[in-house]
Design a protein around this motif. Structure first.
Motif, PDB file in Angstrom:
ATOM      1  N   HIS A 227      10.970  -9.071   2.861  1.00 21.57           N
ATOM      2  CA  HIS A 227       9.536  -8.951   3.121  1.00 21.57           C
ATOM      3  C   HIS A 227       9.239  -7.743   4.012  1.00 21.57           C
ATOM      4  O   HIS A 227       8.242  -7.039   3.798  1.00 21.57           O
ATOM      5  CB  HIS A 227       8.994 -10.226   3.773  1.00 21.57           C
ATOM      6  N   LEU A 228      10.086  -7.517   5.007  1.00 17.31           N
ATOM      7  CA  LEU A 228       9.915  -6.336   5.864  1.00 17.31           C
ATOM      8  C   LEU A 228      10.012  -5.060   5.031  1.00 17.31           C
ATOM      9  O   LEU A 228       9.229  -4.118   5.209  1.00 17.31           O
ATOM     10  CB  LEU A 228      10.981  -6.332   6.971  1.00 17.31           C
ATOM     11  N   MET A 229      10.961  -5.045   4.093  1.00 17.75           N
ATOM     12  CA  MET A 229      11.125  -3.883   3.225  1.00 17.75           C
ATOM     13  C   MET A 229       9.932  -3.749   2.270  1.00 17.75           C
ATOM     14  O   MET A 229       9.407  -2.656   2.060  1.00 17.75           O
ATOM     15  CB  MET A 229      12.427  -4.026   2.429  1.00 17.75           C
ATOM     16  N   SER A 230       9.514  -4.864   1.722  1.00 20.37           N
ATOM     17  CA  SER A 230       8.377  -4.869   0.789  1.00 20.37           C
ATOM     18  C   SER A 230       7.102  -4.391   1.476  1.00 20.37           C
ATOM     19  O   SER A 230       6.339  -3.602   0.916  1.00 20.37           O
ATOM     20  CB  SER A 230       8.183  -6.280   0.227  1.00 20.37           C
ATOM     21  N   ASN A 231       6.883  -4.859   2.708  1.00 17.05           N
ATOM     22  CA  ASN A 231       5.694  -4.441   3.445  1.00 17.05           C
ATOM     23  C   ASN A 231       5.655  -2.928   3.625  1.00 17.05           C
ATOM     24  O   ASN A 231       4.606  -2.293   3.484  1.00 17.05           O
ATOM     25  CB  ASN A 231       5.642  -5.135   4.809  1.00 17.05           C
ATOM     26  N   LEU A 232       6.807  -2.338   3.937  1.00 17.83           N
ATOM     27  CA  LEU A 232       6.882  -0.885   4.142  1.00 17.83           C
ATOM     28  C   LEU A 232       6.417  -0.117   2.914  1.00 17.83           C
ATOM     29  O   LEU A 232       5.838   0.960   3.020  1.00 17.83           O
ATOM     30  CB  LEU A 232       8.324  -0.473   4.469  1.00 17.83           C
ATOM     31  N   ARG A 233       6.686  -0.677   1.733  1.00 19.37           N
ATOM     32  CA  ARG A 233       6.361   0.025   0.489  1.00 19.37           C
ATOM     33  C   ARG A 233       4.852   0.127   0.251  1.00 19.37           C
ATOM     34  O   ARG A 233       4.418   0.874  -0.627  1.00 19.37           O
ATOM     35  CB  ARG A 233       7.039  -0.664  -0.708  1.00 19.37           C
ATOM     36  N   ALA A 234       4.077  -0.611   1.044  1.00 19.30           N
ATOM     37  CA  ALA A 234       2.618  -0.506   0.922  1.00 19.30           C
ATOM     38  C   ALA A 234       2.148   0.920   1.179  1.00 19.30           C
ATOM     39  O   ALA A 234       1.093   1.343   0.688  1.00 19.30           O
ATOM     40  CB  ALA A 234       1.936  -1.468   1.893  1.00 19.30           C
ATOM     41  N   GLN A 235       2.941   1.660   1.947  1.00 18.42           N
ATOM     42  CA  GLN A 235       2.573   3.038   2.273  1.00 18.42           C
ATOM     43  C   GLN A 235       2.586   3.947   1.049  1.00 18.42           C
ATOM     44  O   GLN A 235       1.995   5.026   1.058  1.00 18.42           O
ATOM     45  CB  GLN A 235       3.548   3.602   3.320  1.00 18.42           C
ATOM     46  N   GLU A 236       3.256   3.518  -0.021  1.00 13.21           N
ATOM     47  CA  GLU A 236       3.384   4.345  -1.220  1.00 13.21           C
ATOM     48  C   GLU A 236       2.283   4.070  -2.234  1.00 13.21           C
ATOM     49  O   GLU A 236       2.205   4.752  -3.258  1.00 13.21           O
ATOM     50  CB  GLU A 236       4.758   4.082  -1.862  1.00 13.21           C
ATOM     51  N   ILE A 237       1.452   3.070  -1.947  1.00 15.34           N
ATOM     52  CA  ILE A 237       0.418   2.665  -2.918  1.00 15.34           C
ATOM     53  C   ILE A 237      -0.902   3.360  -2.621  1.00 15.34           C
ATOM     54  O   ILE A 237      -1.366   3.365  -1.474  1.00 15.34           O
ATOM     55  CB  ILE A 237       0.222   1.132  -2.882  1.00 15.34           C
ATOM     56  N   HIS A 238      -1.495   3.955  -3.638  1.00 13.24           N
ATOM     57  CA  HIS A 238      -2.835   4.540  -3.481  1.00 13.24           C
ATOM     58  C   HIS A 238      -3.805   3.767  -4.359  1.00 13.24           C
ATOM     59  O   HIS A 238      -3.661   3.706  -5.577  1.00 13.24           O
ATOM     60  CB  HIS A 238      -2.848   6.020  -3.871  1.00 13.24           C
ATOM     61  N   LEU A 239      -4.781   3.150  -3.724  1.00 11.14           N
ATOM     62  CA  LEU A 239      -5.782   2.354  -4.444  1.00 11.14           C
ATOM     63  C   LEU A 239      -6.920   3.247  -4.919  1.00 11.14           C
ATOM     64  O   LEU A 239      -7.313   4.189  -4.234  1.00 11.14           O
ATOM     65  CB  LEU A 239      -6.320   1.253  -3.530  1.00 11.14           C
ATOM     66  N   THR A 240      -7.443   2.942  -6.100  1.00 12.84           N
ATOM     67  CA  THR A 240      -8.572   3.712  -6.627  1.00 12.84           C
ATOM     68  C   THR A 240      -9.854   3.324  -5.889  1.00 12.84           C
ATOM     69  O   THR A 240      -9.904   2.288  -5.200  1.00 12.84           O
ATOM     70  CB  THR A 240      -8.767   3.433  -8.119  1.00 12.84           C
ATOM     71  N   LEU A 241     -10.872   4.117  -6.043  1.00 15.51           N
ATOM     72  CA  LEU A 241     -12.170   3.811  -5.431  1.00 15.51           C
ATOM     73  C   LEU A 241     -12.669   2.449  -5.906  1.00 15.51           C
ATOM     74  O   LEU A 241     -13.182   1.651  -5.118  1.00 15.51           O
ATOM     75  CB  LEU A 241     -13.183   4.905  -5.782  1.00 15.51           C
ATOM     76  N   GLU A 242     -12.503   2.177  -7.196  1.00 10.07           N
ATOM     77  CA  GLU A 242     -12.954   0.897  -7.753  1.00 10.07           C
ATOM     78  C   GLU A 242     -12.187  -0.269  -7.134  1.00 10.07           C
ATOM     79  O   GLU A 242     -12.770  -1.326  -6.843  1.00 10.07           O
ATOM     80  CB  GLU A 242     -12.763   0.899  -9.282  1.00 10.07           C
ATOM     81  N   GLN A 243     -10.894  -0.077  -6.920  1.00  8.96           N
ATOM     82  CA  GLN A 243     -10.086  -1.131  -6.305  1.00  8.96           C
ATOM     83  C   GLN A 243     -10.479  -1.350  -4.848  1.00  8.96           C
ATOM     84  O   GLN A 243     -10.569  -2.490  -4.388  1.00  8.96           O
ATOM     85  CB  GLN A 243      -8.605  -0.783  -6.423  1.00  8.96           C
TER      86      GLN A 243
END
Length: 268
Positions: A227-243
């Motif tokens: 979970h600690l590793m998974s949480n870190l990966r949030a930094q790689e996600i770019h959400l669209t304006l619609e999202q």
């Protein structure tokens, strides 16, 4: 930002559990650790940092002063005690944990004591936590905007606190989001799950990515390495304006933490 955007929290973690969580987080690349006097785990956090392979100089360490130590003759001694437990000469950030207006706390006086701690070299930066706009402005008025590094506040897709966040960002005060997953309540949210599917991600990663994209710092905690590793990966996600707009629509002013004797009147 003064506060690193991604850190590990230690709320509700004690004993060997917090030691292993912090050591694992540091091993995975986390470089910010958040604790507090009231968590009762500063000694264990200090031990974890000492036992890790990471130099103390490379870690941004935050603690928070508890209400019983707000008196003029207690604040600095209590911080020195925290430093002993944390096995460090100074922390990077010290926060006033709650404004506690019901206890008749004098915010200007309190911030003056905290500024004195900074001037003594006990803490690199200072700030506040759980302050509303009015109380943050009181703190600014007394010790100067340049001395307020952050306001650590509860923020999640279900509690977006936009007026306070806007105020802080307009004043270049870092927003640190805690409880970003709302005690896990957002993890089964259909909107977040749909967005997660589009990114081959988890709902937790989407909630954290949302906060990061808003420009907030986050401090999620976990006892599990995956979970600690998974949480870190949030930094790689770019959400669209619609999202981002879809997540904005989830706001329901659902607050998880608001002890009546400690909390201010919250901004709407």
């Amino acid at each position: 930002m003064i506060v690193p955007q991604f850190g590990v929290g230690t709320f509700r973690l004690t004993g060997d559990t917090v030691i292993q969580s912090v050591k694992t987080a540091l091993d995975l690349g986390y470089r910010a650790v958040d604790t507090a006097q009231i968590y009762g785990n500063e000694a264990e956090v200090g031990q974890a940092i000492q036992e890790s392979q990471v130099n103390r100089a490379d870690i941004f360490l935050t603690t928070k002063i508890w209400t019983e130590n707000y008196a003029a003759d207690k604040l600095i001694p209590s911080l020195k005690d925290s430093l002993m437990k944390l096995k460090t000469d100074a922390v990077n950030l010290t926060l006033i944990h709650w404004p506690a207006p019901a206890q008749g706390i004098d915010i200007p006086e309190l911030m003056g004591h905290l500024l004195e701690a900074k001037q003594q070299g006990l803490t690199e930066h200072i700030g506040v936590s759980n302050f509303n706009i009015k109380l943050t402005q009181q703190a600014i008025n007394h010790i100067g905007l340049e001395n307020i590094a952050t306001n650590q506040i509860e923020l999640s897709p279900y509690l977006q606190n936009q007026s306070l966040a806007n105020y802080l960002q307009a004043n270049n005060i870092d927003v640190t989001s805690y409880m970003t997953l709302a005690y896990g309540k957002v993890l089964q949210d259909p909107t977040l799950l749909n967005i997660a599917a589009e990114h081959q991600a988890t709902a937790a990663q989407i909630a954290l990515a949302w906060a990061l994209q808003k420009g907030y710092a986050v401090i999620p905690s976990s006892t599990k390495r995956e979970h600690l590793m998974s949480n870190l990966r949030a930094q790689e996600i770019h959400l669209t304006l619609e999202q981002m707009q879809a997540i904005a629509a989830l706001d329901r002013n659902a607050r998880e933490v608001s002890p009546s004797e400690l909390a201010p009147v919250w901004d709407l």
